[in-house]
Scaffold this motif. Structure first.
Motif, PDB file in Angstrom:
ATOM      1  N   LEU A  18       0.800  -1.220   0.000  1.00 23.91           N
ATOM      2  CA  LEU A  18       0.000   0.000   0.000  1.00 23.91           C
ATOM      3  C   LEU A  18       0.833   1.271   0.000  1.00 23.91           C
ATOM      4  O   LEU A  18       0.276   2.360  -0.052  1.00 23.91           O
ATOM      5  N   ASP A  19       2.157   1.138   0.072  1.00 24.40           N
ATOM      6  CA  ASP A  19       2.989   2.328   0.155  1.00 24.40           C
ATOM      7  C   ASP A  19       4.250   2.140  -0.688  1.00 24.40           C
ATOM      8  O   ASP A  19       4.347   1.198  -1.461  1.00 24.40           O
ATOM      9  N   LEU A  20       5.188   3.027  -0.522  1.00 23.99           N
ATOM     10  CA  LEU A  20       6.395   3.064  -1.332  1.00 23.99           C
ATOM     11  C   LEU A  20       7.537   2.261  -0.715  1.00 23.99           C
ATOM     12  O   LEU A  20       7.423   1.761   0.393  1.00 23.99           O
ATOM     13  N   TYR A  21       8.636   2.199  -1.463  1.00 19.55           N
ATOM     14  CA  TYR A  21       9.906   1.610  -1.035  1.00 19.55           C
ATOM     15  C   TYR A  21       9.978   0.088  -1.119  1.00 19.55           C
ATOM     16  O   TYR A  21      10.843  -0.510  -0.503  1.00 19.55           O
ATOM     17  N   HIS A  22       9.093  -0.538  -1.849  1.00 24.53           N
ATOM     18  CA  HIS A  22       9.168  -1.994  -1.961  1.00 24.53           C
ATOM     19  C   HIS A  22       9.182  -2.450  -3.414  1.00 24.53           C
ATOM     20  O   HIS A  22       8.789  -3.579  -3.716  1.00 24.53           O
ATOM     21  N   LEU A  23       9.648  -1.595  -4.303  1.00 25.40           N
ATOM     22  CA  LEU A  23       9.716  -1.907  -5.727  1.00 25.40           C
ATOM     23  C   LEU A  23      10.480  -3.200  -5.975  1.00 25.40           C
ATOM     24  O   LEU A  23      10.000  -4.099  -6.677  1.00 25.40           O
ATOM     25  N   ASP A  24      11.652  -3.328  -5.399  1.00 21.29           N
ATOM     26  CA  ASP A  24      12.482  -4.502  -5.659  1.00 21.29           C
ATOM     27  C   ASP A  24      11.832  -5.783  -5.163  1.00 21.29           C
ATOM     28  O   ASP A  24      11.850  -6.810  -5.843  1.00 21.29           O
ATOM     29  N   LEU A  25      11.216  -5.742  -4.004  1.00 22.07           N
ATOM     30  CA  LEU A  25      10.556  -6.925  -3.466  1.00 22.07           C
ATOM     31  C   LEU A  25       9.354  -7.305  -4.330  1.00 22.07           C
ATOM     32  O   LEU A  25       9.131  -8.485  -4.610  1.00 22.07           O
ATOM     33  N   GLN A  26       8.598  -6.314  -4.785  1.00 24.48           N
ATOM     34  CA  GLN A  26       7.445  -6.604  -5.648  1.00 24.48           C
ATOM     35  C   GLN A  26       7.884  -7.279  -6.939  1.00 24.48           C
ATOM     36  O   GLN A  26       7.287  -8.271  -7.372  1.00 24.48           O
ATOM     37  N   LEU A  27       8.926  -6.753  -7.560  1.00 28.07           N
ATOM     38  CA  LEU A  27       9.416  -7.340  -8.809  1.00 28.07           C
ATOM     39  C   LEU A  27       9.971  -8.743  -8.581  1.00 28.07           C
ATOM     40  O   LEU A  27       9.755  -9.653  -9.386  1.00 28.07           O
ATOM     41  N   TYR A  28      10.681  -8.930  -7.485  1.00 32.83           N
ATOM     42  CA  TYR A  28      11.226 -10.245  -7.149  1.00 32.83           C
ATOM     43  C   TYR A  28      10.097 -11.264  -6.974  1.00 32.83           C
ATOM     44  O   TYR A  28      10.143 -12.367  -7.533  1.00 32.83           O
ATOM     45  N   LEU A  29       9.105 -10.892  -6.189  1.00 34.40           N
ATOM     46  CA  LEU A  29       7.992 -11.813  -5.947  1.00 34.40           C
ATOM     47  C   LEU A  29       7.266 -12.146  -7.244  1.00 34.40           C
ATOM     48  O   LEU A  29       6.945 -13.311  -7.515  1.00 34.40           O
ATOM     49  N   GLU A  30       7.032 -11.131  -8.052  1.00 31.47           N
ATOM     50  CA  GLU A  30       6.335 -11.341  -9.320  1.00 31.47           C
ATOM     51  C   GLU A  30       7.137 -12.278 -10.240  1.00 31.47           C
ATOM     52  O   GLU A  30       6.577 -13.189 -10.854  1.00 31.47           O
ATOM     53  N   ARG A  31       8.434 -12.054 -10.328  1.00 31.14           N
ATOM     54  CA  ARG A  31       9.298 -12.918 -11.154  1.00 31.14           C
ATOM     55  C   ARG A  31       9.277 -14.370 -10.670  1.00 31.14           C
ATOM     56  O   ARG A  31       9.528 -15.296 -11.432  1.00 31.14           O
ATOM     57  N   ASN A  32       8.982 -14.556  -9.402  1.00 28.41           N
ATOM     58  CA  ASN A  32       8.954 -15.895  -8.833  1.00 28.41           C
ATOM     59  C   ASN A  32       7.547 -16.459  -8.703  1.00 28.41           C
ATOM     60  O   ASN A  32       7.304 -17.360  -7.900  1.00 28.41           O
ATOM     61  N   GLY A  33       6.630 -15.905  -9.483  1.00 26.38           N
ATOM     62  CA  GLY A  33       5.296 -16.481  -9.591  1.00 26.38           C
ATOM     63  C   GLY A  33       4.269 -16.008  -8.577  1.00 26.38           C
ATOM     64  O   GLY A  33       3.144 -16.502  -8.570  1.00 26.38           O
ATOM     65  N   ALA A  34       4.619 -15.075  -7.718  1.00 25.30           N
ATOM     66  CA  ALA A  34       3.665 -14.595  -6.713  1.00 25.30           C
ATOM     67  C   ALA A  34       2.693 -13.599  -7.339  1.00 25.30           C
ATOM     68  O   ALA A  34       3.016 -12.903  -8.306  1.00 25.30           O
TER      69      ALA A  34
END
Length: 177
Positions: A18-34
């Motif tokens: 819901l907020d900022l500063y988690h771009l890298d974690l979001q991309l990582y999770l998405e790349r890993n099927g989340a």
């Protein structure tokens, strides 16, 4: 609520940011099927304000006059001459909110407090000083989109910077264009 969310990543159905500063974690999770619901790279619009304004100029869109300033000494010199401008920061959120500078005498106590708060970072701290846009009406939208689908209702708010805002939830077809 968990302290180490990656420890239970395999049990999470949907990651919501819901907020900022988690771009890298979001991309990582998405790349890993989340399944991820969050701004991803959209946060760069908010965090890299100077660069975003330069991009708008490159596209030929209007941008009010603004100046990039590094350090409190330079900011104070600028504000001693300036009237009716807005002082912003880019990447570091939470140190202070954008504020309107009307005169140095009115802003000086705020600058003193902020300079004390950032401490040794004060010499390299980056600011953006933007001209006021007189009679501007800022309409904010609070809603979401999932795979291009929008909710049937959302909130819009009319804000007068640093004064307040009035918002209302409406059907999408009644929201301001």
């Amino acid at each position: 609520r968990v302290k180490f969310p990656l420890d239970i990543a395999s049990k999470v159905d949907l990651w919501v940011f819901l907020d900022l500063y988690h771009l890298d974690l979001q991309l990582y999770l998405e790349r890993n099927g989340a399944r991820v619901w969050g701004a991803r790279r959209g946060e760069e619009l908010e965090l890299y304000r100077w660069e975003f304004k330069q991009y708008l100029k490159k596209l030929g869109l209007p941008v009010q006059p603004m100046e990039s300033i590094v350090g409190f000494d330079a900011l104070r010199q600028c504000l001693k001459k300036a009237k009716n401008v807005y002082v912003k920061t880019s990447f570091v959120r939470g140190d202070f909110e954008t504020f309107k500078h009307e005169s140095y005498e009115l802003s000086e106590p705020r600058l003193d407090e902020l300079e004390h708060t950032v401490g040794p970072l004060k010499h390299g701290y980056e600011f953006i000083v933007e001209d006021d846009i007189p009679n501007a009406v800022e309409i904010g939208y609070d809603g979401f989109s999932v795979d291009g689908q929008w909710p049937t209702h959302a909130m819009q708010a009319f804000e007068i910077k640093d004064c307040g805002m009035i918002g209302i939830a409406l059907p999408n077809d009644k929201l301001a264009k």
